[in-house]
Enzyme design. Structure first.
Site, short mmCIF file in Angstrom:
data_model
loop_
_atom_site.label_atom_id
_atom_site.label_comp_id
_atom_site.label_asym_id
_atom_site.label_seq_id
_atom_site.Cartn_x
_atom_site.Cartn_y
_atom_site.Cartn_z
N HIS A 42 57.02 -8.33 41.19
CA HIS A 42 56.27 -7.86 42.36
C HIS A 42 54.88 -8.48 42.37
CE1 HIS A 42 58.87 -4.00 41.81
NE2 HIS A 42 59.56 -5.00 42.33
N HIS A 105 69.92 3.69 38.75
CA HIS A 105 69.54 2.31 39.08
C HIS A 105 70.83 1.54 39.34
CE1 HIS A 105 68.10 -1.82 38.62
NE2 HIS A 105 66.89 -1.34 38.83
#
Length: 198
Positions: A42, A105
């Site tokens: 990110h 996840h």
């Protein structure tokens, strides 16, 4: 201390003050503490976002850094061929604590645990190699046993060493509804069992 960036629902600003107070009670001065915000791939967070993530008091109290995937040290290669290249400042510290939230996840089975460090604080090559295994059928939501992505994460993190983990479950409003702490894998597994029960 490694914690999550703003893309994750980890309530870092609530978790960090008691962790810092516990370290202070144990004789660790604030000047010896660095908080690393795990970015994976990110974008770096702005100073205002870092302050929002850890809380204004913590931001003023200790050093807070974005993880930089371009500033890593190679520790080895996992048995699955993933280069273990981790953010340089993590190697300088004697005690490593990971914070995170626990939820399902879609390819690591569950979030949390060793994932904060590896691939959270890894090089782009390490993240890419680890995530490439997501296409394997064993890399599935809620699966830990035989999940190559999760096993690779834990093998890579073990090359660095994580001393303590604090992972929490949060609801839709980011209220903490459960917590686990302790040895990284044992605490993570206990937390995953809580997620699976809900």
């Amino acid at each position: 201390i490694v914690t999550s960036d703003l893309t994750r629902p980890c309530p870092s600003a609530r978790l960090l003050p008691p962790v810092l107070d516990e370290l202070a009670a144990g004789g660790v001065p604030d000047d010896d503490i660095t908080i690393v915000v795990a970015l994976g791939l990110h974008r770096p967070m702005t100073p205002a976002e870092l302050e929002q993530t850890v809380g204004p008091e913590v931001y003023r109290r200790v050093r807070v850094l974005n993880h930089n995937p371009d500033d890593t040290v190679r520790l080895g290669v996992t048995s699955r061929g993933t280069p273990v290249e981790l953010f340089r400042p993590l190697l300088a510290n004697g005690l490593r604590i990971c914070l995170g939230n626990l939820e399902f996840h879609y390819f690591a089975g569950y979030s949390g645990g060793a994932k904060a460090v590896f691939p959270g604080c890894a090089s782009a090559a390490a993240v890419t190699a680890n995530h490439a295994m997501m296409v394997r059928p064993e890399a599935a939501t809620g699966r830990l046993e035989g999940n190559p992505v999760r096993a690779d994460m834990e093998e890579g993190a073990a090359m660095l060493g994580v001393d303590f983990v604090l992972n929490v479950l949060v609801d839709g409003e980011h209220h903490i509804t459960g917590a686990v702490a302790g040895e990284v894998t044992a605490a993570h597994r206990a937390g995953c069992a809580l997620v699976a029960e809900r």
